[in-house]
Write an enzyme that holds these catalytic residues in place. Structure first.
Site, PDB file in Angstrom:
ATOM      1  N   SER A  49       0.778  -1.240   0.000  1.00 52.55           N
ATOM      2  CA  SER A  49       0.000   0.000   0.000  1.00 52.55           C
ATOM      3  C   SER A  49       0.810   1.291   0.000  1.00 52.55           C
ATOM      4  CB  SER A  49      -0.944   0.009   1.203  1.00 52.55           C
ATOM      5  OG  SER A  49      -0.228  -0.225   2.399  1.00 52.55           O
ATOM      6  N   ALA A 111      -0.739  -9.224   8.011  1.00 55.97           N
ATOM      7  CA  ALA A 111      -0.059 -10.179   7.127  1.00 55.97           C
ATOM      8  C   ALA A 111       0.800 -11.177   7.889  1.00 55.97           C
ATOM      9  CB  ALA A 111       0.789  -9.436   6.097  1.00 55.97           C
ATOM     10  N   TYR A 234      21.886   1.944  12.309  1.00 55.62           N
ATOM     11  CA  TYR A 234      21.132   1.170  11.331  1.00 55.62           C
ATOM     12  C   TYR A 234      21.796  -0.192  11.090  1.00 55.62           C
ATOM     13  CZ  TYR A 234      17.874   0.015   7.690  1.00 55.62           C
ATOM     14  OH  TYR A 234      16.890  -0.623   6.969  1.00 55.62           O
TER      15      TYR A 234
END
Length: 396
Positions: A49, A111, A234
């Protein structure tokens, strides 16, 4: 309803249906001019989406005429309350795809759950028979494990020691120092459980057991590496451990698909403004400087440009170029030595006063608001719009 942006931190609490629609239409037009030779024909996109997932669905449908099923978890609208942007994106995509004679259906739900997996498999069996490509582009901070029912939460933290560096509040333009305390072992494990490769593997295992994967089936999950400026929080942090697990899972999935000549890949993508990346400290400052450098040299890409290049120059090209770790690299332009050296040089100069000139904070801010359908060219935001918009294939 007149819809205006209302922000809280790195999220926008409202979304504009017409702005989201225009964003989708712009991406469709981009792909129509760049067809994918020998591309996929029956595609499932998990996380369809927004961002790279939405771009993958558009590229599949309008690049090679593929039938697409999109799974996502979005908030539908109510009278007087807007939907989440992904809902409006999906409504716009489906409506246009149907108008253009393309098969497109969507499933809204968790999901990670076995229920949504089963519902998706039933839809594939009923309408498509099988799929030849699965894109895994799920980004969620939490996951309820489908077997145990236990809820896990991911964290964005360094490992081993406190991380201190500059970031920017893109709403105010203030460059300031931020410190993030290191994680513990449980937080690493939880982040890997949420953002690693286990759920991707579960999807493939259940789809294969149901007999809905075609011969020569492909699946791709998305990852990121990034620069030395961001690696502590990260790639060398908790989220990096999850990405390591995701990348290792690709090899396991490929092994499990040998009998149908299937392949699993991880594509390492460029740093872009997404709902997920906006939440990561330091990344907004890095992206604003990166945008400035890459736009100046004419190599800047958004989500749709990245995914078009993934499909046309890598995934469905004659020669799939992989790095030494077996990954597809479409972050290659971002990671060029000259680009990274320039960003590092600008980083040292970045202050609240200098950033408007040496960075592209305006571009960052525009991209952020575009995610929610705001500041999109050609949209009249003074117009009274209907906030209740349906995704054609979803019966609420």
């Amino acid at each position: 309803m007149i819809i205006e942006p209302r922000t809280r931190g790195f999220i926008c609490l409202t979304a504009h249906p017409k702005g989201c629609e225009q964003n989708v239409l712009n991406q469709i037009e981009y792909i129509k001019e760049r067809p994918v030779k020998e591309g996929p024909k029956k595609v499932l996109v998990i996380g369809a989406s927004t961002g790279f997932g939405l771009a993958s669905r558009i590229t599949s449908a309008y690049g090679s005429g593929a039938a697409t099923i999109g799974a996502f978890f979005e908030k539908p609208p109510k009278k007087g309350r807007t939907a989440s942007p992904g809902w409006y994106n999906s409504a716009a995509f489906e409506a246009q795809a149907h108008k253009d004679g393309l098969y497109a259906k969507s499933i809204n739900g968790d999901a990670f759950s076995n229920e949504i997996k089963a519902e998706t498999i039933d839809l594939i069996k009923q309408d498509l028979g099988e799929i030849d490509l699965l894109i895994y582009s799920l980004a969620s901070p939490v996951r309820t494990h489908p077997d145990s029912g236990e809820r896990f939460k991911s964290v964005l933290k360094p490992i081993g020691k406190t991380f201190t560096n500059n970031t920017v509040d893109f709403h105010t333009g203030e460059v300031k120092e931020i410190s993030i305390e290191p994680c513990n072992e449980e937080e690493i494990e939880n982040t890997v459980t949420v953002m690693g490769g286990e759920d991707w593997q579960m999807w493939i295992d259940q789809l294969k057991a149901a007999g809905v994967l075609s011969e020569n089936f492909k699946t791709v999950a998305y990852s990121y590496i990034g620069s030395s400026l961001t690696e502590a929080v990260y790639r060398n942090g908790t989220i990096g451990k999850a990405k390591d697990h995701l990348e290792a899972t690709a090899f396991k999935i490929t092994d499990s698909l040998n009998d149908i000549n299937g392949k699993a890949y991880v594509s390492v993508n460029k740093a872009l403004v997404t709902q997920a990346s906006s939440a990561i400290p330091v990344i907004p400052l890095y992206i604003s400087l990166l945008y400035k450098v890459m736009k100046a040299e004419g190599t800047h890409e958004g989500c749709i440009e990245q995914i078009e290049r993934l499909f046309n120059a890598r995934l469905y090209a004659e020669n799939l170029d992989l790095d030494e770790a077996g990954r597809i690299r479409i972050d290659d332009w971002e990671m060029r030595d000259a680009v990274q050296a320039k960003v590092l040089e600008l980083w040292k100069q970045a202050t609240t006063e200098t950033l408007p000139e040496i960075g592209d904070l305006k571009g960052y801010e525009t991209d952020f608001f575009n995610l929610f359908g705001f500041k999109v060219e050609g949209v009249d935001y003074d117009e009274d719009v209907e906030e209740v918009v349906n995704v054609p294939s979803i019966k609420e």
